[in-house]
Design a protein around this motif. Structure first.
Motif, PDB file in Angstrom:
ATOM      1  N   GLU A 369       0.840  -1.193   0.000  1.00 21.52           N
ATOM      2  CA  GLU A 369       0.000   0.000   0.000  1.00 21.52           C
ATOM      3  C   GLU A 369       0.879   1.250   0.000  1.00 21.52           C
ATOM      4  O   GLU A 369       1.739   1.443   0.866  1.00 21.52           O
ATOM      5  CB  GLU A 369      -0.883  -0.002   1.261  1.00 21.52           C
ATOM      6  CG  GLU A 369      -1.849   1.162   1.340  1.00 21.52           C
ATOM      7  CD  GLU A 369      -3.009   1.010   0.378  1.00 21.52           C
ATOM      8  OE1 GLU A 369      -3.596   2.040   0.001  1.00 21.52           O
ATOM      9  OE2 GLU A 369      -3.326  -0.137   0.010  1.00 21.52           O
ATOM     10  N   ALA A 520      -3.957  -0.448  -8.086  1.00 23.93           N
ATOM     11  CA  ALA A 520      -5.398  -0.668  -8.185  1.00 23.93           C
ATOM     12  C   ALA A 520      -5.961  -0.008  -9.447  1.00 23.93           C
ATOM     13  O   ALA A 520      -6.796  -0.588 -10.156  1.00 23.93           O
ATOM     14  CB  ALA A 520      -6.098  -0.121  -6.940  1.00 23.93           C
ATOM     15  N   ARG A 523      -4.809  -2.079 -12.507  1.00 20.16           N
ATOM     16  CA  ARG A 523      -5.575  -3.317 -12.666  1.00 20.16           C
ATOM     17  C   ARG A 523      -6.971  -3.025 -13.190  1.00 20.16           C
ATOM     18  O   ARG A 523      -7.471  -3.731 -14.083  1.00 20.16           O
ATOM     19  CB  ARG A 523      -5.630  -4.053 -11.330  1.00 20.16           C
ATOM     20  CG  ARG A 523      -6.439  -5.318 -11.363  1.00 20.16           C
ATOM     21  CD  ARG A 523      -6.218  -6.144 -10.116  1.00 20.16           C
ATOM     22  NE  ARG A 523      -4.925  -6.828 -10.149  1.00 20.16           N
ATOM     23  CZ  ARG A 523      -4.516  -7.677  -9.202  1.00 20.16           C
ATOM     24  NH1 ARG A 523      -5.286  -7.918  -8.156  1.00 20.16           N
ATOM     25  NH2 ARG A 523      -3.344  -8.255  -9.303  1.00 20.16           N
TER      26      ARG A 523
END
Length: 554
Positions: A369, A520, A523
């Motif tokens: 993260e 994210a 993707r």
């Protein structure tokens, strides 16, 4: 009476040269003005993009493509792209405009000294002695481009197009047939050489990128139960890279090459040089226990090869004959890890030395993260989602080892790169590939520095609604140059260019673009885009922020 232009257009139609890639100037207006409706004109905003797109189009169709260049400035701007077309063995017919023949002797404005400007990279360069010789010169250029596999130039003074043509047969054949049959005696000799080895291996290259050759080499590798390596810095894939017997890409320096080839007592190279290197290292290419042989369709490749046996042949037919000679049990693919078929070449061979099958490197886990994206993360997502029939056009030098490790070519023409190493190929070539093979999904993976060399190609993609996905790995620097400078132990004088925005530049050229900054988002974008890639009716640029890789070893 028919004009030279009208006769030339008939020649173009006869040989399928009905798409013209160009960035025209005034010396080309007499040819282009009022172009018939059946001749498609494709504008690119720089001559490198003209030749790059024509190169991709020719390779996708496996047929000559036509590029039109503007006298000295146009040909000069295109020389780097012409060198790439030559080394990529792309059949191009290139018309180069010249000033009016009637006052060339006085070297008027825009007159060019064109015959030697591109050096040795054209396979032929012809200035027709008369206007009436232009149509025949174009026909001969088609045959030269096909048989010699490269750009054939025809220099045409601008007033030639309006001259009356001759009603005589063209001094060029309507059809030129090349022998397709294999030399069975030579195939048997290579098969016998393989049969005498206890640990053979194959090295494949761009010349083997053909559906028939892939199938034949797959059968041959099964019968020999041998590893198959891809040449280093290859422009195309010569074998299915998701196959269990595919071992990887050869390293590009001699010490590592010797170590990789040490387990084999015979290495047969098919459709590649023996062996392509990048940094110079001393010593032999292989250790003393490794014999070398070559099968190629390039006589120059054969002449310079340090091998025991070199065969020059048309590769699809020859490889079929070689696979047949290497075993008599048919061409069914054996199970992974199975033994070779009993056959002519295998009879009496020493027991095979077993080697563990190499596993493809595992993709990296997603970044933590808030952690930085790296090129390998992007490539791993592409590998997960790309349709098998995708054509991946590559120009990301610092990330190419990761691309090879993570994204296998699974179909012929599944991978395409610039054999010459000159930047500025991928963006226009991807446009040409998609135009030439509209049924194939096309993704270009490029570095941000590489993209700047022919970013004008994005305008062509947008204007003609060419459905290519351009994935730009943006690290804001020439990362490969930084790594090479570090390896030399010296400081780099060039700055980073983090303020350059590729997505903004793309939008300024009329091409839709988005910037991706985390895993994210990456993707989500790729999961939405890639399943529908074959049906795209326009281009898109994804500029992906990545951290520069810390190591580079080709």
């Amino acid at each position: 009476m028919q004009t030279v232009r009208e006769a030339a257009l008939e020649v173009m139609r006869r040989y399928g040269l009905t798409t013209v890639f160009a960035n025209p100037g005034s010396t080309e207006v007499p040819f282009l003005a009022g172009l018939p409706d059946d001749i498609r004109f494709v504008l690119a905003l720089h001559e490198g993009s003209v030749v790059g797109a024509a190169t991709g189009y020719a390779l996708a169709r496996d047929a000559p493509a036509l590029a039109l260049l503007h006298t000295t400035a146009g040909l000069g701007n295109a020389v780097g792209a012409l060198s790439t077309a030559r080394v990529n063995k792309a059949p191009l017919v290139v018309i180069v405009g010249q000033q009016d023949r009637r006052h060339l002797v006085q070297e008027p404005f825009l007159a060019g000294r064109l015959e030697q400007l591109a050096g040795d990279y054209p396979v032929t360069t012809e200035t027709p002695p008369r206007a009436q010789d232009v149509p025949g010169a174009l026909a001969r250029a088609v045959h030269a481009a096909r048989t010699m596999r490269g750009p054939a130039l025809v220099i045409v003074p601008m007033d030639d197009w309006a001259r009356p043509a001759e009603s005589l047969p063209l001094p060029a054949p309507e059809e030129l047939r090349l022998p397709a049959a294999a030399d069975t005696a030579a195939a048997g000799e290579v098969a016998a050489l393989l049969g005498s080895a206890s640990a053979p291996a194959l090295v494949v290259g761009a010349g083997a990128d053909h559906p028939v050759t892939w199938e034949a080499l797959t059968a041959l590798a099964g019968r020999l139960d041998c590893d198959v390596w891809q040449e280093s810095f290859g422009a195309r894939a010569g074998f299915p890279q998701d196959h269990p017997r595919f071992a990887g890409h050869l390293p590009a320096d001699r010490p590592r090459l010797r170590a990789v080839l040490a387990p084999y007592d015979l290495v047969l190279t098919v459709g590649a040089p023996v062996f392509r290197q990048y940094p110079y290292e001393s010593g032999a290419l292989t250790g003393p226990g490794t014999r070398l042989a070559l099968v190629t369709d390039d006589p120059a490749e054969a002449r310079r090869a340090p091998v025991e046996l070199a065969v020059v042949a048309r590769l699809p037919a020859f490889c079929e004959a070689l696979a047949d000679a290497a075993g008599a049990d048919g061409v069914a693919e054996p199970a992974a890890g199975g033994g070779p078929s009993a056959g002519v070449a295998g009879a009496g061979r020493a027991p095979q030395r077993r080697r563990p099958r190499r596993e493809r490197p595992a993709p990296p886990p997603p970044p933590a993260e808030g952690g930085p994206l790296r090129a390998a993360h992007v490539l791993a997502e592409l590998a997960r989602l790309l349709p098998p029939e995708t054509v991946l056009v590559e120009e990301t030098p610092s990330s190419r080892p990761d691309l090879h490790a993570l994204v296998p070519a699974r179909r012929p023409l599944g991978f395409l790169s610039a054999a010459m190493g000159a930047l500025g190929f991928a963006l226009p070539a991807a446009v040409g590939v998609r135009m030439g093979a509209p049924e194939r999904p096309v993704v270009a993976v490029v570095g941000d520095g590489s993209s700047l060399y022919q970013i004008q190609a994005l305008w062509t993609a947008a204007h003609y609604r060419v459905g290519v996905l351009f994935v730009v790995l943006a690290n804001g620097r020439y990362a490969i140059m930084d790594r090479l400078a570090e390896k030399a132990g010296r400081s780099a004088p060039w700055p980073a260019f983090e303020e350059v925005g590729i997505a903004a530049a793309a939008r300024a050229l009329g091409c839709p673009a988005r910037r991706v900054s985390d895993h994210a988002m990456l993707r989500a974008e790729l999961e939405g885009l890639l399943p529908e890639l074959a049906d795209r009716s326009g281009p898109l640029v994804l500029e992906v922020e990545v951290a520069a890789d810390e190591h580079f070893q080709p």
